[in-house]
Scaffold this active site. Structure first.
Site, mmCIF file in Angstrom:
data_model
loop_
_atom_site.group_PDB
_atom_site.id
_atom_site.type_symbol
_atom_site.label_atom_id
_atom_site.label_comp_id
_atom_site.label_asym_id
_atom_site.label_seq_id
_atom_site.Cartn_x
_atom_site.Cartn_y
_atom_site.Cartn_z
ATOM 1 N N ASP A 58 0.893 -1.167 0.000
ATOM 2 C CA ASP A 58 0.000 0.000 0.000
ATOM 3 C C ASP A 58 0.926 1.210 0.000
ATOM 4 O O ASP A 58 1.717 1.389 0.938
ATOM 5 C CB ASP A 58 -0.883 -0.023 1.258
ATOM 6 C CG ASP A 58 -1.791 1.186 1.335
ATOM 7 O OD1 ASP A 58 -1.532 2.191 0.635
ATOM 8 O OD2 ASP A 58 -2.763 1.148 2.113
ATOM 9 N N VAL A 59 0.830 2.039 -1.030
ATOM 10 C CA VAL A 59 1.800 3.136 -1.163
ATOM 11 C C VAL A 59 1.756 4.133 -0.005
ATOM 12 O O VAL A 59 2.726 4.840 0.249
ATOM 13 C CB VAL A 59 1.646 3.911 -2.499
ATOM 14 C CG1 VAL A 59 2.119 3.086 -3.663
ATOM 15 C CG2 VAL A 59 0.224 4.414 -2.701
ATOM 16 N N TYR A 162 -9.981 14.488 -6.616
ATOM 17 C CA TYR A 162 -9.028 13.939 -7.588
ATOM 18 C C TYR A 162 -8.095 15.041 -8.115
ATOM 19 O O TYR A 162 -6.872 14.878 -8.153
ATOM 20 C CB TYR A 162 -9.801 13.268 -8.724
ATOM 21 C CG TYR A 162 -8.947 12.526 -9.712
ATOM 22 C CD1 TYR A 162 -8.302 11.350 -9.365
ATOM 23 C CD2 TYR A 162 -8.778 13.003 -11.016
ATOM 24 C CE1 TYR A 162 -7.503 10.660 -10.280
ATOM 25 C CE2 TYR A 162 -8.000 12.321 -11.934
ATOM 26 C CZ TYR A 162 -7.356 11.152 -11.563
ATOM 27 O OH TYR A 162 -6.573 10.481 -12.469
ATOM 28 N N THR A 197 -7.331 2.259 -20.203
ATOM 29 C CA THR A 197 -7.005 1.336 -19.107
ATOM 30 C C THR A 197 -8.333 0.754 -18.604
ATOM 31 O O THR A 197 -9.407 1.193 -19.042
ATOM 32 C CB THR A 197 -6.283 2.089 -17.970
ATOM 33 O OG1 THR A 197 -7.193 3.030 -17.407
ATOM 34 C CG2 THR A 197 -5.035 2.800 -18.467
HETATM 35 N N1 LIG Z 1 -6.346 5.993 -17.347
HETATM 36 C C1 LIG Z 1 -6.380 7.290 -17.521
HETATM 37 O O1 LIG Z 1 -7.022 7.804 -18.451
HETATM 38 C C2 LIG Z 1 -5.621 8.196 -16.600
HETATM 39 C C3 LIG Z 1 -4.994 7.746 -15.471
HETATM 40 N N2 LIG Z 1 -4.316 8.646 -14.655
HETATM 41 C C4 LIG Z 1 -3.591 8.197 -13.478
HETATM 42 O O2 LIG Z 1 -2.687 7.167 -13.857
HETATM 43 C C5 LIG Z 1 -2.497 6.251 -12.799
HETATM 44 C C6 LIG Z 1 -2.793 4.849 -13.293
HETATM 45 O O3 LIG Z 1 -4.130 4.804 -13.736
HETATM 46 P P1 LIG Z 1 -4.746 3.542 -14.483
HETATM 47 O O4 LIG Z 1 -3.664 2.693 -14.952
HETATM 48 O O5 LIG Z 1 -5.769 4.046 -15.421
HETATM 49 O O6 LIG Z 1 -5.530 2.883 -13.255
HETATM 50 P P2 LIG Z 1 -5.715 1.362 -12.839
HETATM 51 O O7 LIG Z 1 -6.873 1.386 -11.895
HETATM 52 O O8 LIG Z 1 -5.754 0.481 -14.027
HETATM 53 O O9 LIG Z 1 -4.379 1.045 -12.014
HETATM 54 C C7 LIG Z 1 -4.118 1.637 -10.785
HETATM 55 C C8 LIG Z 1 -3.403 0.635 -9.908
HETATM 56 O O10 LIG Z 1 -3.110 1.262 -8.663
HETATM 57 C C9 LIG Z 1 -3.304 0.322 -7.645
HETATM 58 N N3 LIG Z 1 -3.530 0.973 -6.358
HETATM 59 C C10 LIG Z 1 -4.625 1.655 -5.942
HETATM 60 N N4 LIG Z 1 -4.457 2.062 -4.680
HETATM 61 C C11 LIG Z 1 -3.228 1.638 -4.289
HETATM 62 C C12 LIG Z 1 -2.477 1.750 -3.084
HETATM 63 N N5 LIG Z 1 -2.969 2.374 -2.009
HETATM 64 N N6 LIG Z 1 -1.248 1.199 -3.043
HETATM 65 C C13 LIG Z 1 -0.739 0.549 -4.117
HETATM 66 N N7 LIG Z 1 -1.402 0.405 -5.274
HETATM 67 C C14 LIG Z 1 -2.627 0.945 -5.358
HETATM 68 C C15 LIG Z 1 -4.517 -0.477 -8.108
HETATM 69 O O11 LIG Z 1 -4.601 -1.726 -7.431
HETATM 70 C C16 LIG Z 1 -4.259 -0.615 -9.598
HETATM 71 O O12 LIG Z 1 -3.554 -1.789 -9.901
HETATM 72 C C17 LIG Z 1 -3.412 6.725 -11.667
HETATM 73 O O13 LIG Z 1 -2.656 7.494 -10.781
HETATM 74 C C18 LIG Z 1 -4.445 7.591 -12.383
HETATM 75 O O14 LIG Z 1 -4.959 8.578 -11.532
HETATM 76 C C19 LIG Z 1 -4.253 9.964 -14.966
HETATM 77 C C20 LIG Z 1 -4.872 10.441 -16.066
HETATM 78 C C21 LIG Z 1 -5.571 9.601 -16.985
HETATM 79 C C1 LIG Z 2 -15.612 11.256 -15.692
HETATM 80 C C2 LIG Z 2 -15.117 10.704 -17.021
HETATM 81 C C3 LIG Z 2 -15.573 11.600 -18.156
HETATM 82 C C4 LIG Z 2 -17.040 11.496 -18.461
HETATM 83 C C5 LIG Z 2 -17.517 10.103 -18.603
HETATM 84 O O1 LIG Z 2 -18.494 9.860 -19.267
HETATM 85 C C6 LIG Z 2 -16.807 9.105 -17.914
HETATM 86 C C7 LIG Z 2 -15.715 9.334 -17.130
HETATM 87 C C8 LIG Z 2 -15.186 8.281 -16.272
HETATM 88 C C9 LIG Z 2 -13.684 8.214 -16.326
HETATM 89 C C10 LIG Z 2 -13.032 9.587 -16.107
HETATM 90 C C11 LIG Z 2 -13.563 10.571 -17.127
HETATM 91 C C12 LIG Z 2 -12.816 11.913 -17.105
HETATM 92 O O2 LIG Z 2 -13.184 12.703 -16.038
HETATM 93 C C13 LIG Z 2 -11.284 11.793 -17.054
HETATM 94 C C14 LIG Z 2 -10.796 10.759 -16.072
HETATM 95 C C15 LIG Z 2 -10.937 11.281 -14.628
HETATM 96 C C16 LIG Z 2 -11.529 9.487 -16.315
HETATM 97 C C17 LIG Z 2 -10.785 8.506 -15.498
HETATM 98 C C18 LIG Z 2 -9.302 8.929 -15.641
HETATM 99 C C19 LIG Z 2 -9.336 10.293 -16.296
HETATM 100 O O3 LIG Z 2 -9.042 10.111 -17.658
HETATM 101 C C20 LIG Z 2 -8.298 11.188 -15.705
HETATM 102 O O4 LIG Z 2 -7.665 10.914 -14.731
HETATM 103 C C21 LIG Z 2 -8.090 12.422 -16.352
HETATM 104 O O5 LIG Z 2 -7.420 13.217 -15.826
#
Ligand SMILES: NC(=O)C1=CN([C@@H]2O[C@H](COP(=O)(O)OP(=O)(O)OC[C@H]3O[C@@H](n4cnc5c(N)ncnc54)[C@H](O)[C@@H]3O)[C@@H](O)[C@H]2O)C=CC1
Ligand SMILES: C[C@]12CCC(=O)C=C1CC[C@@H]1[C@@H]2[C@@H](O)C[C@@]2(C)[C@H]1CC[C@]2(O)C(=O)C=O
Length: 255
Positions: A58-59, A162, A197
Site C-alpha cells: 500500500d503506497v 481527484y 485502461t
Molecule cells: N487511465 C487514464 O485515463 C488516466 C490515469 N491517470 C492516473 O494514472 C495512474 C494509473 O491509472 P490507471 O492505470 O488508469 O488505473 P488502474 O486502476 O488500471 O491502475 C491503478 C493501480 O493502482 C493500484 N492501487 C490503488 N491504490 C493503491 C495503493 N494504495 N497502493 C498501491 N497500489 C494501489 C490499483 O490496485 C491498480 O492496480 C493513476 O494514478 C491515475 O490517476 C491519470 C490520467 C488519466
Molecule cells: C468522468 C469521465 C468523463 C465522463 C464520462 O463519461 C466518464 C468518465 C469516467 C472516467 C473519467 C472521465 C474523465 O473525467 C477523465 C478521467 C478522470 C476518467 C478517469 C481517468 C481520467 O481520464 C483522468 O484521470 C483524467 O485526468
C-alpha cells in the site's frame, strides 16, 4: 537498453503501471512491482518471469514501502528508477443540493492519502536508496517519475478531490527535484489525458466515442504503452528534470 536498470513501479499490476513494467522488462530491466495484495500482481509477476518481483504494497504505508525497497536491494542489488502510477479516483460534487449533503470528508482525504501522500511516501523513501548508488558519468544516481492527470489543470465537476490530489503532485515536482538535485536524482511528472485502461475500457462504447471525439488529435484514447514510452524517454534524457509533461493529444477537459 535498460540492462543494468532496476525499477520500482507502483500500481504496476494494472493499466499504465503494468504497461510501464512490461516496457522496462522488454528493454532488459528488472522491476519490483508494487501494488495492493488484492491486485493482479501475482498474475503479472508469473506472466513476465524472473525479472519481475511482486511485492504487495500500500503506497501510503511506510512499512510496506520500506519492505519493497528492501526487496529491491536484496534481490536486485540497487534501485535506479521509481515510477509512481498507483492512484484512485472518485466523482462527487462538493455539495449535493438535491440530497442536501456535503462531499464526505473521508472520501476527500482517502483520495489525497493514496494519490498525494502515497506518491510522496514512495519518493521520500526511494530517494534514500537511490542516494547509495554510484553516480554515472553525468553524476546521475536515479530517476523518479510521478503520474498526475490533466485533471490537475482542468478538473471537471465532481473532481475536487481527484484534481486536488493530482495538482499537489504537479506542484511538488519542482521542489522535490530541487531537494534531490545535489544527489543527482531527477524528478519528473507525467500528466496523462484519457487512456485506454480498465477504468475507461469498462465504459459503454457510446461514452468512449464521446470521450474520443473530445480529443483534438489523435482522436482516440491513449494506449498504455504510449505512457510507458514517455517513461522510457524521461529515463533516457538526462536533461529532463523538475518538469511536468502533459500526454493528452491536446485535450482540454470541459467543465
Ligand atoms: N487511465 C487514464 O485515463 C488516466 C490515469 N491517470 C492516473 O494514472 C495512474 C494509473 O491509472 P490507471 O492505470 O488508469 O488505473 P488502474 O486502476 O488500471 O491502475 C491503478 C493501480 O493502482 C493500484 N492501487 C490503488 N491504490 C493503491 C495503493 N494504495 N497502493 C498501491 N497500489 C494501489 C490499483 O490496485 C491498480 O492496480 C493513476 O494514478 C491515475 O490517476 C491519470 C490520467 C488519466
Ligand atoms: C468522468 C469521465 C468523463 C465522463 C464520462 O463519461 C466518464 C468518465 C469516467 C472516467 C473519467 C472521465 C474523465 O473525467 C477523465 C478521467 C478522470 C476518467 C478517469 C481517468 C481520467 O481520464 C483522468 O484521470 C483524467 O485526468
Amino acid at each position: 537498453m535498460f540492462k543494468n536498470v532496476v525499477g520500482l513501479v507502483t500500481g504496476g499490476a494494472s493499466g499504465l503501471g503494468r504497461a510501464t513494467v512490461e516496457r522496462l522488462v522488454k528493454e532488459g530491466g528488472r522491476v519490483v512491482l508494487c501494488d495492493l495484495q488484492s491486485s493482479s500482481g501475482h498474475e503479472v509477476e508469473k506472466e513476465l518471469g524472473k525479472n519481475v518481483i511482486f511485492v504487495p504494497t500500500d503506497v501510503a504505508s511506510e512499512n510496506d514501502v520500506v519492505n519493497a525497497l528492501q526487496v529491491a536491494k536484496k534481490e536486485f542489488g540497487q534501485l535506479n528508477v521509481a515510477v509512481n502510477c498507483a492512484g484512485i479516483g472518485i466523482a462527487f460534487k462538493t455539495y449535493n443540493f438535491n440530497k442536501k449533503t456535503p462531499h464526505v470528508l473521508q472520501d476527500f482525504t482517502k483520495v489525497l492519502m493514496v494519490n498525494t501522500v502515497g506518491t510522496f511516501n514512495v519518493i521520500r523513501l526511494t530517494a534514500g536508496l537511490m542516494g547509495e548508488n554510484e553516480p554515472n558519468q553525468d553524476g546521475e544516481r536515479g530517476v523518479i517519475i510521478n503520474t498526475a492527470s490533466v485533471a490537475a489543470f482542468d478538473g471537471q465537476m465532481g473532481q475536487a478531490a481527484y484534481s486536488a490530489s493530482k495538482g499537489a503532485i504537479v506542484s511538488m515536482t519542482l521542489p522535490i527535484a530541487r531537494d534531490l538535485a545535489d544527489q543527482g536524482i531527477r524528478v519528473c511528472t507525467i500528466a496523462p489525458g484519457l487512456f485506454d485502461t480498465p477504468l475507461l475500457s469498462s465504459l459503454p462504447d457510446k461514452v468512449r466515442h464521446f470521450l474520443e471525439k473530445s480529443i483534438p488529435f489523435p482522436k482516440r484514447l491513449g494506449k498504455p504503452d504510449e505512457f510507458a514510452l514517455l517513461v522510457q524517454s524521461i529515463i533516457q534524457n538526462p536533461l529532463l528534470n523538475g518538469e511536468v509533461i502533459r500526454l493528452d493529444g491536446a485535450l482540454r477537459m470541459q467543465p
